[in-house]
Write a protein that holds these residues in place. Structure first.
Motif, PDB file in Angstrom:
ATOM      1  N   ALA A 134       0.802  -1.228   0.000  1.00  0.00           N
ATOM      2  CA  ALA A 134       0.000   0.000   0.000  1.00  0.00           C
ATOM      3  C   ALA A 134       0.837   1.281   0.000  1.00  0.00           C
ATOM      4  O   ALA A 134       0.590   2.182  -0.800  1.00  0.00           O
ATOM      5  CB  ALA A 134      -0.964  -0.020   1.172  1.00  0.00           C
ATOM      6  N   GLU A 135       1.849   1.361   0.883  1.00  0.00           N
ATOM      7  CA  GLU A 135       2.582   2.622   1.001  1.00  0.00           C
ATOM      8  C   GLU A 135       3.357   2.925  -0.293  1.00  0.00           C
ATOM      9  O   GLU A 135       3.367   4.053  -0.777  1.00  0.00           O
ATOM     10  CB  GLU A 135       3.502   2.594   2.230  1.00  0.00           C
ATOM     11  N   ALA A 136       3.992   1.878  -0.859  1.00  0.00           N
ATOM     12  CA  ALA A 136       4.735   2.075  -2.113  1.00  0.00           C
ATOM     13  C   ALA A 136       3.788   2.525  -3.227  1.00  0.00           C
ATOM     14  O   ALA A 136       4.133   3.378  -4.057  1.00  0.00           O
ATOM     15  CB  ALA A 136       5.436   0.781  -2.500  1.00  0.00           C
ATOM     16  N   ILE A 137       2.579   1.978  -3.223  1.00  0.00           N
ATOM     17  CA  ILE A 137       1.617   2.365  -4.268  1.00  0.00           C
ATOM     18  C   ILE A 137       1.198   3.821  -4.084  1.00  0.00           C
ATOM     19  O   ILE A 137       1.085   4.585  -5.042  1.00  0.00           O
ATOM     20  CB  ILE A 137       0.388   1.442  -4.244  1.00  0.00           C
ATOM     21  N   ARG A 138       0.995   4.197  -2.825  1.00  0.00           N
ATOM     22  CA  ARG A 138       0.607   5.595  -2.573  1.00  0.00           C
ATOM     23  C   ARG A 138       1.677   6.563  -3.054  1.00  0.00           C
ATOM     24  O   ARG A 138       1.383   7.586  -3.660  1.00  0.00           O
ATOM     25  CB  ARG A 138       0.372   5.809  -1.075  1.00  0.00           C
ATOM     26  N   ARG A 184      -3.119  -5.006 -11.211  1.00  0.00           N
ATOM     27  CA  ARG A 184      -3.183  -6.133 -10.275  1.00  0.00           C
ATOM     28  C   ARG A 184      -4.440  -6.018  -9.394  1.00  0.00           C
ATOM     29  O   ARG A 184      -5.174  -6.993  -9.206  1.00  0.00           O
ATOM     30  CB  ARG A 184      -1.923  -6.134  -9.390  1.00  0.00           C
ATOM     31  N   VAL A 185      -4.688  -4.796  -8.893  1.00  0.00           N
ATOM     32  CA  VAL A 185      -5.864  -4.601  -8.049  1.00  0.00           C
ATOM     33  C   VAL A 185      -7.143  -4.912  -8.838  1.00  0.00           C
ATOM     34  O   VAL A 185      -8.062  -5.562  -8.348  1.00  0.00           O
ATOM     35  CB  VAL A 185      -5.906  -3.150  -7.490  1.00  0.00           C
ATOM     36  N   ILE A 186      -7.160  -4.498 -10.101  1.00  0.00           N
ATOM     37  CA  ILE A 186      -8.346  -4.750 -10.937  1.00  0.00           C
ATOM     38  C   ILE A 186      -8.551  -6.258 -11.120  1.00  0.00           C
ATOM     39  O   ILE A 186      -9.660  -6.771 -10.959  1.00  0.00           O
ATOM     40  CB  ILE A 186      -8.211  -4.078 -12.329  1.00  0.00           C
ATOM     41  N   SER A 187      -7.461  -6.986 -11.396  1.00  0.00           N
ATOM     42  CA  SER A 187      -7.693  -8.406 -11.691  1.00  0.00           C
ATOM     43  C   SER A 187      -8.063  -9.170 -10.424  1.00  0.00           C
ATOM     44  O   SER A 187      -8.872 -10.106 -10.484  1.00  0.00           O
ATOM     45  CB  SER A 187      -6.518  -9.022 -12.456  1.00  0.00           C
TER      46      SER A 187
END
Ligand code: HEM
Length: 423
Positions: A134-138, A184-187
């Motif tokens: 999560a943090e890296a994505i943010r 990735r989140v979508i799939s």
């Protein structure tokens, strides 16, 4: 300056014929009555469409019409009200962070508002979170939107996209990482929807994927799902963050309004959360006045397809029409004390005297902002949560001045000293 005093100013730039239009009936003509003759211009589309080319903001013609129809219910009032709790939760996380800073901390309000609006995006689009990274994505998301938000001089000159822009080049790996994570989140979500639909969270991502998988004629494609997610984040987070920053700045200069908002927040925030934004009438008026004085989208532009006439000014095929909400909202012919901060303009009967085409923070006509209800609700809730707990003053010596970089934001951030409200 003549722009603030004249209805229409015509001129020729080296790039072509330009009309600056700040007269309500001419605006109605361009954006509503004869909208089919005025398409979004290339500069805006180029700037806003990096990675977003299949999304609502950049789409044209039939693709745009279909998407608008499919997406409209996702941003309708009754859907947006259901996001109240997610928005309040993001505001509370912000308040917890500030509380941990101790008394009289100096914070960059502009950066903090960008954080809270990204948090709202995360909680309303991807409500089950980003998972372990999560943090890296943010961080990647912040870099992504900072990069595509900047106009490179090459964009203005119309140099083709295949010429790499330095700023894009530098952050390319971050962008790739972010895009891959969104995929990735979508799939993952698609799998949940296929295998255990009852377990799927109800948020914008589920709504979008259901539109993708629907049997109906107006299905949207997989690449449109991804582009629209990026579009919602791009179009929604910085604009709302700037709205909040300017509202805080203006309130810090108007103690009387600050007190009124404190009273309102104390009274309303202790009640039920759904629908609370509608009861925060004065807080909303402050937000509406903030985006009158500092409209986050400072220019709406269109290119004429065929010749036309605007208030006696000739429009040629290819003429560029620029409507600047900043100029319109401070126009001497349209507003009383145009530069004064007075949220009272948006309360009670006063608001009925505002010409619909003189106040355009969200544009107007078929391409008006789809997220306006969402944005107003979010900004109202976050501002109320802040004034309920904190007071704030600009850092002495810091000059606050607007700068335009796609959106109108405070130059060099907005350092403010925050103190807890005496109880
Ligand atoms: C205070 C916050 C916001 C402001 C001031 C704002 C302003 C605008 C304006 C002026 C336009 C029209 C541009 C034009 O006609 O050329 C627009 C379009 C759009 N906005 Fe917003 N916006 C805000 C928040 C949001 C949010 C929260 C979302 C989504 C979550 C969003 C999504 C969009 C989209 C998708 C469009 C394109 C609509 C279309 O072409 O059909 N905006 N916005």
């Amino acid at each position: 300056m003549q722009h603030f005093e004249r209805p229409i100013v015509a001129g020729g730039l080296p790039l072509g014929h330009v009309l600056l239009v700040h007269e309500p009936s001419a605006i109605r003509h361009v954006l509503l009555e004869n909208a089919a003759n005025y398409r979004k211009d290339r500069l805006q589309r180029r700037v806003l469409s990096a990675g977003l080319s299949d999304g609502l903001l950049a789409a044209e013609g039939e693709q745009w019409r279909l998407q608008r129809r499919v997406l409209a219910p996702m941003f309708a009032r009754k859907t947006v009200i259901n996001f109240s709790s997610a928005m309040m939760a993001a505001a509370e996380a912000l308040m917890d962070r500030w509380s941990a800073l101790g008394e009289r901390a100096t914070i960059d309000v502009a950066a903090e508002m960008a954080r809270v609006t990204l948090d709202v995006v995360e909680r309303t689009i991807f409500s089950d979170g980003f998972g372990s990274d999560a943090e890296a994505i943010r961080v990647a998301m912040a870099v992504y939107f900072n990069t595509i938000g900047k106009i490179s001089p090459l964009d203005i000159l119309g140099v083709p996209d295949f010429v790499p822009r330095l700023s894009r080049f530098r952050v390319r790996s971050t962008l790739k990482f972010f895009e891959a994570e969104v995929d990735r989140v979508i799939s993952t979500r698609r799998r949940i929807l296929a295998e255990q639909p009852d377990r799927a969270p109800s948020d914008l991502l589920t709504d979008l994927l259901q539109a993708l998988d629907s049997e109906a004629e107006d299905r949207i494609t997989e690449s449109e799902v991804r582009s629209n997610i990026l579009t919602f984040i791009a179009a929604g987070h910085e604009t709302t963050a700037n709205t909040l920053s300017w509202a805080m700045f203006l309130l810090s200069q108007a103690p009387h309004w600050r007190e009124r908002l404190e009273v309102e927040a104390d009274r309303e925030l202790s009640g039920p959360i759904p629908g609370v934004a509608d009861r925060l009438v004065e807080t909303r008026a402050v937000i509406e006045e903030a985006i009158r004085l500092y409209p986050p989208i400072a220019a709406i532009s269109r290119v004429a397809l065929a010749a036309d006439d605007l208030h006696g000014e000739a429009v040629r095929p290819g003429s560029l029409i620029v409507i600047s909400p900043y100029v319109l909202h401070r126009h001497r012919l349209l507003w009383d004390r145009p530069d004064a901060f007075d949220p009272g303009r948006f309360l009670g009967n006063a608001r009925t005297t505002i010409d619909r085409f003189a106040y355009l923070p969200f544009g107007v006509g078929p391409r008006k902002c789809i997220g306006s209800t969402f944005a107003l609700q979010e900004a109202t809730l976050v501002l109320a949560a802040i004034v309920r707990q904190f007071r704030f003053q600009p850092q002495p010596g810091h000059v606050v001045w607007p700068t335009l970089s796609v959106t109108l934001r405070p130059a060099n951030g907005l350092p403010m000293i925050v103190t807890r409200r005496p109880s």
